[in-house]
Scaffold this motif. Structure first.
Motif, PDB file in Angstrom:
ATOM      1  N   LYS A   6       0.702  -1.142  -0.036  1.00  0.00           N
ATOM      2  CA  LYS A   6       0.108  -0.003   0.116  1.00  0.00           C
ATOM      3  C   LYS A   6       0.893   1.218   0.114  1.00  0.00           C
ATOM      4  CE  LYS A   6      -4.323  -1.704   2.084  1.00  0.00           C
ATOM      5  NZ  LYS A   6      -4.898  -2.034   3.368  1.00  0.00           N
ATOM      6  N   GLN A   7       1.827   1.084   0.838  1.00  0.00           N
ATOM      7  CA  GLN A   7       2.851   2.341   0.930  1.00  0.00           C
ATOM      8  C   GLN A   7       3.402   2.556  -0.484  1.00  0.00           C
ATOM      9  OE1 GLN A   7       5.753   1.919   3.618  1.00  0.00           O
ATOM     10  NE2 GLN A   7       6.898   3.923   3.046  1.00  0.00           N
ATOM     11  N   ILE A   8       3.866   1.413  -1.032  1.00  0.00           N
ATOM     12  CA  ILE A   8       4.812   1.886  -2.490  1.00  0.00           C
ATOM     13  C   ILE A   8       3.599   2.025  -3.383  1.00  0.00           C
ATOM     14  CG2 ILE A   8       5.993   0.552  -4.408  1.00  0.00           C
ATOM     15  CD1 ILE A   8       6.873  -1.238  -2.088  1.00  0.00           C
ATOM     16  N   SER A  24      -8.746  -2.549  -3.446  1.00  0.00           N
ATOM     17  CA  SER A  24      -9.028  -3.826  -2.551  1.00  0.00           C
ATOM     18  C   SER A  24      -8.176  -4.906  -3.219  1.00  0.00           C
ATOM     19  CB  SER A  24     -10.419  -4.186  -2.715  1.00  0.00           C
ATOM     20  OG  SER A  24     -11.055  -4.151  -3.878  1.00  0.00           O
ATOM     21  N   PHE A  25      -7.852  -6.009  -2.542  1.00  0.00           N
ATOM     22  CA  PHE A  25      -6.894  -7.054  -2.998  1.00  0.00           C
ATOM     23  C   PHE A  25      -7.484  -8.360  -3.131  1.00  0.00           C
ATOM     24  CE2 PHE A  25      -4.771  -3.534  -1.140  1.00  0.00           C
ATOM     25  CZ  PHE A  25      -3.442  -3.540  -1.663  1.00  0.00           C
ATOM     26  N   LEU A  26      -7.347  -8.797  -4.353  1.00  0.00           N
ATOM     27  CA  LEU A  26      -7.919 -10.252  -4.600  1.00  0.00           C
ATOM     28  C   LEU A  26      -6.480 -10.988  -4.727  1.00  0.00           C
ATOM     29  CD1 LEU A  26      -9.787 -12.265  -5.692  1.00  0.00           C
ATOM     30  CD2 LEU A  26      -9.075 -11.344  -8.125  1.00  0.00           C
ATOM     31  N   LYS A  27      -6.725 -12.296  -3.681  1.00  0.00           N
ATOM     32  CA  LYS A  27      -5.351 -13.022  -3.598  1.00  0.00           C
ATOM     33  C   LYS A  27      -5.750 -14.374  -4.567  1.00  0.00           C
ATOM     34  CE  LYS A  27      -5.141 -16.375  -1.137  1.00  0.00           C
ATOM     35  NZ  LYS A  27      -4.488 -17.537  -1.896  1.00  0.00           N
ATOM     36  N   ALA A  28      -4.449 -14.745  -5.239  1.00  0.00           N
ATOM     37  CA  ALA A  28      -4.704 -16.123  -5.762  1.00  0.00           C
ATOM     38  C   ALA A  28      -3.279 -16.720  -5.648  1.00  0.00           C
ATOM     39  CB  ALA A  28      -5.114 -15.817  -7.417  1.00  0.00           C
ATOM     40  N   SER A  29      -3.318 -18.030  -5.502  1.00  0.00           N
ATOM     41  CA  SER A  29      -2.347 -18.823  -5.411  1.00  0.00           C
ATOM     42  C   SER A  29      -2.232 -20.052  -6.191  1.00  0.00           C
ATOM     43  CB  SER A  29      -1.466 -18.882  -3.749  1.00  0.00           C
ATOM     44  OG  SER A  29      -2.831 -19.106  -3.179  1.00  0.00           O
ATOM     45  N   GLU A  50      -8.964  -1.048  -8.222  1.00  0.00           N
ATOM     46  CA  GLU A  50      -9.477   0.160  -8.038  1.00  0.00           C
ATOM     47  C   GLU A  50     -10.959   0.037  -7.952  1.00  0.00           C
ATOM     48  OE1 GLU A  50      -7.286   3.602 -10.015  1.00  0.00           O
ATOM     49  OE2 GLU A  50      -6.211   1.892 -10.985  1.00  0.00           O
ATOM     50  N   GLU A  51     -11.460   0.936  -6.897  1.00  0.00           N
ATOM     51  CA  GLU A  51     -12.767   0.813  -6.817  1.00  0.00           C
ATOM     52  C   GLU A  51     -13.758   1.267  -8.239  1.00  0.00           C
ATOM     53  OE1 GLU A  51     -14.724   2.339  -3.385  1.00  0.00           O
ATOM     54  OE2 GLU A  51     -16.579   0.883  -3.938  1.00  0.00           O
ATOM     55  N   GLY A  52     -14.638   0.453  -8.659  1.00  0.00           N
ATOM     56  CA  GLY A  52     -15.536   0.647  -9.909  1.00  0.00           C
ATOM     57  C   GLY A  52     -14.692   0.261 -11.303  1.00  0.00           C
TER      58      GLY A  52
ATOM     59  N   TYR B 655     -15.123  -9.389  -0.671  1.00  0.00           N
ATOM     60  CA  TYR B 655     -16.457  -9.645  -0.827  1.00  0.00           C
ATOM     61  C   TYR B 655     -17.154  -8.366  -1.358  1.00  0.00           C
ATOM     62  CZ  TYR B 655     -21.351 -10.755   0.783  1.00  0.00           C
ATOM     63  OH  TYR B 655     -22.535 -11.111   0.751  1.00  0.00           O
ATOM     64  N   GLU B 656     -16.890  -7.111  -0.734  1.00  0.00           N
ATOM     65  CA  GLU B 656     -17.622  -6.040  -1.367  1.00  0.00           C
ATOM     66  C   GLU B 656     -17.367  -5.744  -3.041  1.00  0.00           C
ATOM     67  OE1 GLU B 656     -19.678  -4.834   0.435  1.00  0.00           O
ATOM     68  OE2 GLU B 656     -19.255  -5.718   2.419  1.00  0.00           O
ATOM     69  N   ASN B 657     -16.229  -6.251  -3.380  1.00  0.00           N
ATOM     70  CA  ASN B 657     -16.039  -5.606  -4.743  1.00  0.00           C
ATOM     71  C   ASN B 657     -16.518  -7.022  -5.811  1.00  0.00           C
ATOM     72  OD1 ASN B 657     -14.835  -5.012  -7.083  1.00  0.00           O
ATOM     73  ND2 ASN B 657     -13.076  -4.408  -6.013  1.00  0.00           N
ATOM     74  N   LEU B 658     -17.844  -6.573  -6.482  1.00  0.00           N
ATOM     75  CA  LEU B 658     -18.181  -7.497  -7.501  1.00  0.00           C
ATOM     76  C   LEU B 658     -17.640  -7.667  -8.686  1.00  0.00           C
ATOM     77  CD1 LEU B 658     -21.934  -6.699  -7.070  1.00  0.00           C
ATOM     78  CD2 LEU B 658     -20.914  -8.954  -6.534  1.00  0.00           C
TER      79      LEU B 658
END
Lengths: 240, 705
Positions: A6-8, A24-29, A50-52, B655-658
């Motif tokens: 987040k800082q970078i 928001s962060f989506l993780k996948a491994s 990014e939102e939206g 969850y909140e991000n569709l």
């Protein structure tokens, strides 16, 4: 790790489409299994949304333990190499853009842009599209210096190919430059599409001669190369 | 058990008293209250089914009362019993109500372990009531192997095998009284059966008495010059009093001045008196009833020998009365039946062939002819043998067993306890490679480290102190320990913890501390963790008797977590969605289908009917979890959707991000299989995505203190 990321990102608003939006962060491994030391296998990806935005903006790649960090550094360098080969051309958009490599002795991760495609669907039209773009790229490289002439992606399985409209993207750069065997990518790609042996043979007939012609190579019978491809493939498997 | 007018009950009281002294709480249940309250000297908490000796009417009232108290449970118990024993009789009908009654007793007393005296129908009911909650240890006597006893009489051989196999397997451990362990050993592996002997209050029976032998005999109105052989036990044929009476008759004919002292209970005396009359020995056989401990001691000090002539498969153990007499110091004569010969070491008396009354007479004669010094030596020898069965020794041995049983009892993993035990033995003996070769994919365990991959969404640092509550086989503790300062792995099963510990050693991880226990009595200091993990735990914490309401138990466990967390610490919960679509084709935590979907009230009725217990494995929707966490004091709560599930969080979707969900469906999830294809297709519409999210399999929840 999230804190550092987040800082970078905060220090580089130019990476984002709208720097004000919340992330928001989506993780996948990938699975950490196989032979040898399990912990050191596999990668973890974090997609930054990014939102939206329909698609993520950034992709962070990391590993489970620091000792496995070579994979990340290597991936980052490989991506740089790929881009060096196509700098100044339109082919550069086939790959992600490396943005940052973080390494503080405890954590290691890289930040790249996202390739905005979705998984390649295995129909004939998509195959044609992917192979066409691939051959064009390879033909472009062939005209370059020796270093790039027959540079292979090295792990061009259907999973590592993304498509969006007429654009094709190649992701996962762990094996870039590990093979200079012309046609290996093509073999890797076609042979892993779920096809009947006849259909696969048709593809081979269709694309191998076209590929070799495009890179200016004289190959009498491309199938003579298959044992070499298989050896290369088994080396990969052992490494994976 | 019946009120304390016999050996088994007295032994129980003796154990109760000793365990109390060692600092444990002891509860004992009796059928009815004995007339003399002094009989209950164990100082335990007592429970009585009836106020006084019950008649048929009182039993009927009992049945009606407890039937209506919980008809669901009643029918469940009845049905469970009839499943393994096809004989419906009055006892089963009444004792199903006993099961309901015992549920109340257990809820009041809250035992850690239940010791059942004998494997009888009542024991079965208790086991069914506390199934998976409290371990039950059986003390078995002859009821398993004696074909003339109880249920054995009415069953065919095949039915018997089925019955005992099922029944004995409900126990966590069987303590088989010496000779009686043959029954359980027919149906259980040897490690589940402890062969044990009876016990006695050795110290009490060694007590110095101020009265001389003469004074004692006078006090009992016994002749001074007669050689007296004593026998103690209820006036039943199986005790073999008749054998002694007949032997005395033989000796009388030989003109020997030998008599017998027979101490019994309050019923059955007449038949022995009649026999003594017939045998013409009424003048030299002295009967006594309902002796106190003190009276027994005084009697044994003034007789010349003691006999146990039991000639049945029952009453042939080293029983309490025999050991008490031996402690007091008398030579003995026993039949070579069951465990009785082990009371004789060749120096303290004689073993004679079972039912051979002539041999009994000769043995008494031999003793009679010995010098008083020789007899004193024999007496000392008897006492020495009995000293090994002193209650203070045996009570500790049994406590150790109980502790083992309690520690290894709770087991919710996928592998059975036996399998895991075997696997542990393989690891210890042959190493990890052998284990892996043999048990590949068998346990809820692999060397994959994916299960802890949710950690990447939490800002974990290398200074973190982590509590892994419900650590299981360590699939989360191990990967976390590689990247944080320390991990405390908490689990209720000592077996699983043992496995985890071995695994940590193999990995060279020295920062894992292990702890056997549950979250409600976790011995940790306040504010000592940066992260607490409850992966697959919260849904189970309601399955405790500490709380009436499962949700209250869940709230309390969360409150405890909050107290244990440092300021700004994280709680991570991995758990199912109550309305998970996949639950339609799966079994819920209750062991039944669809239970999470129904309203709780209906589910409760349904599980009570089908399983005989309340529904206590609550899962919730996203909003439900949010409310639960808020009520327990957490404010910053983030939800994630783990794919394919919380136990393998390959993908964690905010969850909140569709958009992120849609991206995951299109690009990250498997594109194979009809289900996934449908999901991909539907992911094109936000409404459908919302529905998909609502029906998602599970949640990963990050709450911050």
């Amino acid at each position: 790790m999230i804190t550092q990321i987040k800082q970078i990102i905060g220090e580089h608003p130019e990476w984002l489409r709208s720097p004000e939006s919340s992330l928001s962060f989506l993780k996948a491994s990938t699975p950490a299994s196989g032979v040898g030391k399990w912990t050191e296998k596999g990668k973890v990806l974090l997609f930054v949304f990014e939102e939206g935005e329909r698609l993520p903006t950034l992709c962070i790649k990391t590993v489970r333990v620091y000792s496995a960090g070579d994979v990340i550094r290597c991936n980052y360098d490989n991506l740089q190499l790929l881009r060096d080969g196509v700098v100044g051309s339109t082919y550069i958009q086939m790959f992600a853009k490396p943005l940052y490599l973080y390494n503080d002795g405890d954590l290691v991760f890289s930040i790249e842009t996202i390739c905005p495609g979705t998984k390649f669907s295995q129909d004939a039209r998509s195959v044609e599209l992917v192979v066409e773009k691939y051959i064009a790229w390879q033909s472009h490289l062939a005209k370059k210096t020796k270093k790039f002439r027959i540079l292979q992606h090295g792990d061009m399985t259907p999973d590592n190919v993304l498509v969006s409209g007429q654009n094709v993207y190649l992701v996962d750069y762990d094996y870039v430059g590990t093979s200079y065997l012309p046609g290996f990518d093509l073999f890797n790609f076609l042979s892993k599409i779920k096809l009947s042996p006849e259909a696969l043979h048709t593809y081979y007939e269709q694309y191998f001669p076209r590929y070799f012609k495009a890179i200016g190579a004289q190959v009498k019978s491309y199938s003579d190369l298959f044992p070499l491809y298989n050896i290369e493939e088994s080396k990969r498997k052992a490494k994976k | 058990m019946p009120p304390p007018y016999a050996g088994v009950q007295n032994v129980s009281l003796l154990y109760g008293r000793t365990w109390k002294k060692l600092g444990h709480e002891v509860g004992i249940t009796f059928v009815y209250k004995p007339e003399n309250a002094d009989d209950l000297g164990a100082n335990a908490e007592y429970f009585f089914e009836y106020k006084s000796r019950p008649d048929k009417f009182k039993k009927l009232l009992f049945l009606v009362k407890y039937f209506f108290k919980n008809p669901f449970l009643y029918f469940h118990l009845l049905r469970s019993y009839l499943k393994v024993c096809p004989r419906l009789n009055l006892e089963v009908i009444l004792y199903s109500a006993y099961g309901v009654y015992m549920k109340g007793v257990i809820a009041t007393f809250k035992p850690d372990v239940i010791l059942a005296q004998a494997a009888l129908i009542k024991t079965f009911m208790i086991c069914e009531v506390v199934k998976n909650k409290i371990p039950v240890v059986f003390n078995t006597y002859a009821e398993v192997h004696d074909l003339k006893m109880g249920i054995n009489k009415n069953l065919t051989e095949a039915q018997r095998a089925k019955y005992w196999k099922y029944f004995l397997n409900m126990s966590s451990l069987v303590i088989g009284m010496d000779n009686c362990s043959v029954g359980p050993l027919m149906y259980l592996p040897p490690e589940r059966v402890k062969v044990f002997y009876d016990t006695c209050d050795y110290t009490f029976y060694r007590k110095e008495l101020s009265e001389t032998k003469e004074e004692l005999r006078n006090s009992f109105a016994l002749p001074q010059d007669q050689f007296l052989v004593a026998m103690t036990g209820a006036f039943h044929y199986r005790k073999g009093h008749d054998q002694l009476i007949k032997a005395i008759a033989i000796l009388k004919k030989q003109n020997l001045n030998v008599g017998a002292v027979i101490i019994g209970g309050n019923i059955g005396l007449e038949k022995w008196q009649d026999l003594a009359k017939t045998e013409d020995v009424l003048d030299r056989v002295y009967f006594f009833q309902n002796f106190s401990e003190n009276e027994k001691l005084r009697m044994y000090r003034c007789v010349d020998a003691y006999a146990n002539l039991s000639n049945s498969p029952r009453s042939c153990g080293l029983d309490l009365a025999l050991l008490e007499a031996m402690s007091s110091g008398v030579p003995i004569i026993v039949y070579d039946n069951g465990a009785l010969p082990s009371a004789v070491n060749g120096k303290n008396g004689f073993v004679v062939p079972t039912s051979d009354v002539g041999a009994v007479a000769s043995a008494i004669r031999k003793l009679y002819e010995k010098s008083p010094e020789e007899r004193t030596e024999m007496s000392m020898e008897s006492s020495k043998i009995a000293s090994k069965t002193d209650i203070n020794l045996t009570a500790k041995i049994k406590l150790d067993w109980f502790n083992e049983v309690i520690a290894s009892f709770r087991y919710w993993g996928k592998a059975s306890k036996e399998e895991l035990e075997k696997a542990l033995a393989v690891i210890e003996r042959e190493g990890w490679d052998a284990f892996l070769a043999r048990y590949e994919n068998e346990f809820d365990f692999t060397f994959e480290e994916n299960r802890a991959d949710w950690r990447f969404i939490i800002p974990i640092t290398k200074n973190f102190k982590v509590l892994d509550a419900g650590a299981g086989l360590g699939r989360i503790s191990i990967p976390l320990a590689r990247v944080v300062q320390s991990v405390v792995a908490l689990d209720q099963s000592s077996l699983r913890i043992k496995f985890l510990k071995l695994r940590a050693e193999k990995e060279g991880l020295k920062n894992i501390e292990v702890c056997v226990g549950d979250i409600f009595d976790a011995p940790f200091e306040k504010e000592s963790f940066d992260l607490i993990v409850m992966n697959g735990l919260l849904e189970w914490v309601g399955a405790t008797d500490h709380f009436r309401d499962p949700r209250e138990a869940q709230l309390e466990s969360l409150r405890i977590c909050k107290t244990l967390l440092k300021k700004d610490g994280f709680l991570y919960i991995g758990i199912e969605n109550r309305f998970a679509l996949s639950n339609l084709s799966a079994i819920d935590h209750s062991g039944l289908r669809f239970t999470s979907f129904l309203p709780r009230i209906l589910t409760n009725i349904y599980t009570r009917l089908r399983k005989g217990k309340r529904y206590d494995t609550y899962t919730y929707t996203k909003n439900g979890y949010q409310k639960l966490l808020q009520e327990s004091g957490f404010s910053k709560i983030d939800f994630y959707l783990p794919y394919p599930g919380y136990n393998l969080p390959r993908v964690m979707i905010p969850y909140e991000n569709l958009d992120a969900l849609a991206y995951a469906v299109r690009s990250l999830m498997s594109s194979l299989g009809t289900k996934r294809k449908v999901a991909r297709f539907l992911a094109q519409w936000p409404g459908m995505l919302r529905l998909y999210r609502y029906l998602f399999f599970s949640f990963g929840i990050v709450a911050r203190k």
